[in-house]
Design an enzyme around this catalytic site. Structure first.
Site, PDB file in Angstrom:
ATOM      1  N   SER A 136      -2.322   7.865   1.311  1.00 39.46           N
ATOM      2  CA  SER A 136      -1.367   8.578   0.447  1.00 39.46           C
ATOM      3  C   SER A 136      -1.164   9.935   1.092  1.00 39.46           C
ATOM      4  O   SER A 136      -2.048  10.407   1.827  1.00 39.46           O
ATOM      5  CB  SER A 136      -1.978   8.757  -0.946  1.00 39.46           C
ATOM      6  OG  SER A 136      -1.244   9.713  -1.684  1.00 39.46           O
ATOM      7  N   TYR A 182      -8.169  11.956  -7.457  1.00 35.65           N
ATOM      8  CA  TYR A 182      -7.317  11.121  -6.603  1.00 35.65           C
ATOM      9  C   TYR A 182      -7.235  11.701  -5.191  1.00 35.65           C
ATOM     10  O   TYR A 182      -7.430  10.991  -4.199  1.00 35.65           O
ATOM     11  CB  TYR A 182      -5.925  10.994  -7.214  1.00 35.65           C
ATOM     12  CG  TYR A 182      -4.998  10.055  -6.456  1.00 35.65           C
ATOM     13  CD1 TYR A 182      -5.165   8.671  -6.527  1.00 35.65           C
ATOM     14  CD2 TYR A 182      -3.955  10.545  -5.678  1.00 35.65           C
ATOM     15  CE1 TYR A 182      -4.308   7.814  -5.834  1.00 35.65           C
ATOM     16  CE2 TYR A 182      -3.094   9.694  -4.989  1.00 35.65           C
ATOM     17  CZ  TYR A 182      -3.281   8.325  -5.077  1.00 35.65           C
ATOM     18  OH  TYR A 182      -2.431   7.476  -4.390  1.00 35.65           O
TER      19      TYR A 182
HETATM   20  N1  LIG Z   1       3.110   4.935  -5.973  1.00 32.65           N
HETATM   21  C1  LIG Z   1       2.907   6.034  -5.246  1.00 32.65           C
HETATM   22  O1  LIG Z   1       3.582   7.071  -5.436  1.00 32.65           O
HETATM   23  C2  LIG Z   1       1.879   6.039  -4.151  1.00 32.65           C
HETATM   24  C3  LIG Z   1       1.918   7.087  -3.215  1.00 32.65           C
HETATM   25  C4  LIG Z   1       0.992   7.111  -2.184  1.00 32.65           C
HETATM   26  C5  LIG Z   1       0.038   6.114  -2.097  1.00 32.65           C
HETATM   27  N2  LIG Z   1       0.007   5.117  -3.022  1.00 32.65           N
HETATM   28  C6  LIG Z   1      -1.025   4.095  -2.858  1.00 32.65           C
HETATM   29  O2  LIG Z   1      -0.423   2.831  -2.748  1.00 32.65           O
HETATM   30  C7  LIG Z   1      -1.356   1.827  -3.177  1.00 32.65           C
HETATM   31  C8  LIG Z   1      -0.675   0.891  -4.146  1.00 32.65           C
HETATM   32  O3  LIG Z   1      -0.284   1.631  -5.281  1.00 32.65           O
HETATM   33  P1  LIG Z   1       1.062   1.290  -6.091  1.00 32.65           P
HETATM   34  O4  LIG Z   1       1.761   2.577  -6.290  1.00 32.65           O
HETATM   35  O5  LIG Z   1       1.753   0.159  -5.473  1.00 32.65           O
HETATM   36  O6  LIG Z   1       0.417   0.905  -7.511  1.00 32.65           O
HETATM   37  P2  LIG Z   1       0.597  -0.433  -8.403  1.00 32.65           P
HETATM   38  O7  LIG Z   1      -0.150  -0.151  -9.656  1.00 32.65           O
HETATM   39  O8  LIG Z   1       2.037  -0.812  -8.481  1.00 32.65           O
HETATM   40  O9  LIG Z   1      -0.167  -1.529  -7.556  1.00 32.65           O
HETATM   41  C9  LIG Z   1      -1.565  -1.538  -7.486  1.00 32.65           C
HETATM   42  C10 LIG Z   1      -2.065  -2.961  -7.654  1.00 32.65           C
HETATM   43  O10 LIG Z   1      -3.503  -2.900  -7.600  1.00 32.65           O
HETATM   44  C11 LIG Z   1      -4.010  -3.738  -8.638  1.00 32.65           C
HETATM   45  N3  LIG Z   1      -5.354  -3.259  -9.017  1.00 32.65           N
HETATM   46  C12 LIG Z   1      -5.668  -2.125  -9.679  1.00 32.65           C
HETATM   47  N4  LIG Z   1      -6.996  -2.066  -9.870  1.00 32.65           N
HETATM   48  C13 LIG Z   1      -7.532  -3.181  -9.327  1.00 32.65           C
HETATM   49  C14 LIG Z   1      -8.855  -3.684  -9.222  1.00 32.65           C
HETATM   50  N5  LIG Z   1      -9.902  -3.026  -9.738  1.00 32.65           N
HETATM   51  N6  LIG Z   1      -9.043  -4.873  -8.593  1.00 32.65           N
HETATM   52  C15 LIG Z   1      -7.982  -5.562  -8.077  1.00 32.65           C
HETATM   53  N7  LIG Z   1      -6.708  -5.127  -8.164  1.00 32.65           N
HETATM   54  C16 LIG Z   1      -6.487  -3.951  -8.778  1.00 32.65           C
HETATM   55  C17 LIG Z   1      -3.014  -3.620  -9.774  1.00 32.65           C
HETATM   56  O11 LIG Z   1      -3.114  -4.708 -10.665  1.00 32.65           O
HETATM   57  C18 LIG Z   1      -1.682  -3.580  -9.013  1.00 32.65           C
HETATM   58  O12 LIG Z   1      -1.146  -4.873  -8.818  1.00 32.65           O
HETATM   59  C19 LIG Z   1      -2.558   2.588  -3.739  1.00 32.65           C
HETATM   60  O13 LIG Z   1      -3.551   2.662  -2.741  1.00 32.65           O
HETATM   61  C20 LIG Z   1      -1.990   3.969  -4.014  1.00 32.65           C
HETATM   62  O14 LIG Z   1      -2.982   4.968  -3.990  1.00 32.65           O
HETATM   63  C21 LIG Z   1       0.913   5.044  -4.045  1.00 32.65           C
END
Ligand SMILES: NC(=O)c1ccc[n+]([C@@H]2O[C@H](COP(=O)([O-])OP(=O)(O)OC[C@H]3O[C@@H](n4cnc5c(N)ncnc54)[C@H](O)[C@@H]3O)[C@@H](O)[C@H]2O)c1
Length: 260
Positions: free
Chosen positions: A143, A156
């Site tokens: 991130s 975070y």
């Molecule tokens: N959305 C943003 O702005 C953003 C920015 C930078 C980085 N990220 C990173 O991207 C990655 C994905 O995030 P996202 O935004 O797509 O979120 P999201 O919530 O859409 O997807 C995350 C997925 O992880 C699953 N999950 C959560 N806890 C879990 C667990 N204990 N065991 C198994 N599965 C689990 C959820 O069910 C979901 O399907 C993460 O690492 C997040 O830190 C997101």
């Protein structure tokens, strides 16, 4: 030929958001994909949308045995494992340290770090032997919060800095058999959830009023990412033909935080 023909990938947190975009892109590039996620409904809908070349494994990244089962089911279905994508994570609703009650600090820390940091370690540990056998690669979702302050709260941001260290150390430990890299998205239009109980106001990320405008205005490229914007980077890093000499690296996909 597509870039990931004959490759097999396992994606944690692949049922929604950025992980799902990676899964869809991997399938389009010819890979067979196992999706490991806690959300049974989202897994079911993914399996309906992609009946070919995809299996789903419902489980929790914080439980080592679930990670082990995800790897075993991947290898049983597709014969090997070439790419492990660690991606599941929780947010902290931008909560600063001063707003976390001292008596709940340890619990919030444990909940968030167990998913964001331990979850990745569990996944890599469970996949290690299979990846060594295939000469494969690991990709961890970081991130902008892995490098800069202000894109999350204290827990975070600290957890994502830990992931950057993890990538460097694992690249060192797993060479020369396995490459380990990261992709570092900036604000992305997803429903990422926060640790339960960390804030009474917490809601999914893209439901926060003003999130889209604030995220766009925070970066030089002046727009917020969609999950699919990051997916090609996971293809390049997952392919031993496209990035054979890249390990211990994180590719930024964040609209230019470094250039602010
Ligand atoms: N959305 C943003 O702005 C953003 C920015 C930078 C980085 N990220 C990173 O991207 C990655 C994905 O995030 P996202 O935004 O797509 O979120 P999201 O919530 O859409 O997807 C995350 C997925 O992880 C699953 N999950 C959560 N806890 C879990 C667990 N204990 N065991 C198994 N599965 C689990 C959820 O069910 C979901 O399907 C993460 O690492 C997040 O830190 C997101």
């Amino acid at each position: 030929m597509t870039v990931l023909d004959s490759k097999v990938a396992l994606v944690s947190g692949g049922a929604d958001g950025i992980g799902r975009a990676v899964v869809e892109r991997y399938l389009a590039e010819g890979a067979r994909v196992a999706v490991f996620d806690i959300n049974a409904d989202k897994l079911e809908s993914l399996a309906r949308d992609f009946p070919e070349g995809l299996i789903t494994v419902q489980g929790d990244v914080t439980r080592y045995e679930d990670n082990e089962r995800a790897v075993a089911e991947t290898v049983a279905a597709f014969g090997k494992l070439d790419i492990f994508v660690g991606n599941a994570a929780l947010f902290d609703y931008f909560v600063p340290l001063r707003k976390i009650a001292p008596e709940s600090l340890a619990e919030n820390f444990d909940r968030l770090f167990h998913v964001n940091v331990m979850g990745y370690l569990n996944g890599v540990r469970a996949a290690q032997e299979a990846l060594k056998a295939s000469g494969g690669s690991v990709i961890l979702t970081v991130s902008n919060s892995g490098f800069y302050p202000g894109g999350g709260g204290i827990l975070y941001v600290t957890s994502k800095h830990a992931v950057v260290g993890m990538i460097k150390q694992l690249a060192y430990e797993m060479a020369p058999d396995v490459r380990v890299n990261g992709v570092s998205p900036g604000a992305t239009d997803t429903e990422m959830k926060s640790v339960e109980g960390i804030s009474g106001r917490a809601q999914p990320l893209n439901h926060i009023p003003g999130f889209h405008e604030n995220a766009a205005n925070a970066v030089p490229l002046k727009r917020m990412a969609s999950p699919a914007d990051h997916a090609a980077l996971y293809v390049v890093l997952g392919s031993s033909e496209q990035s054979p000499m890249t390990t211990g690296c994180v590719i930024h996909s964040d609209g230019g935080w470094v250039a602010r």
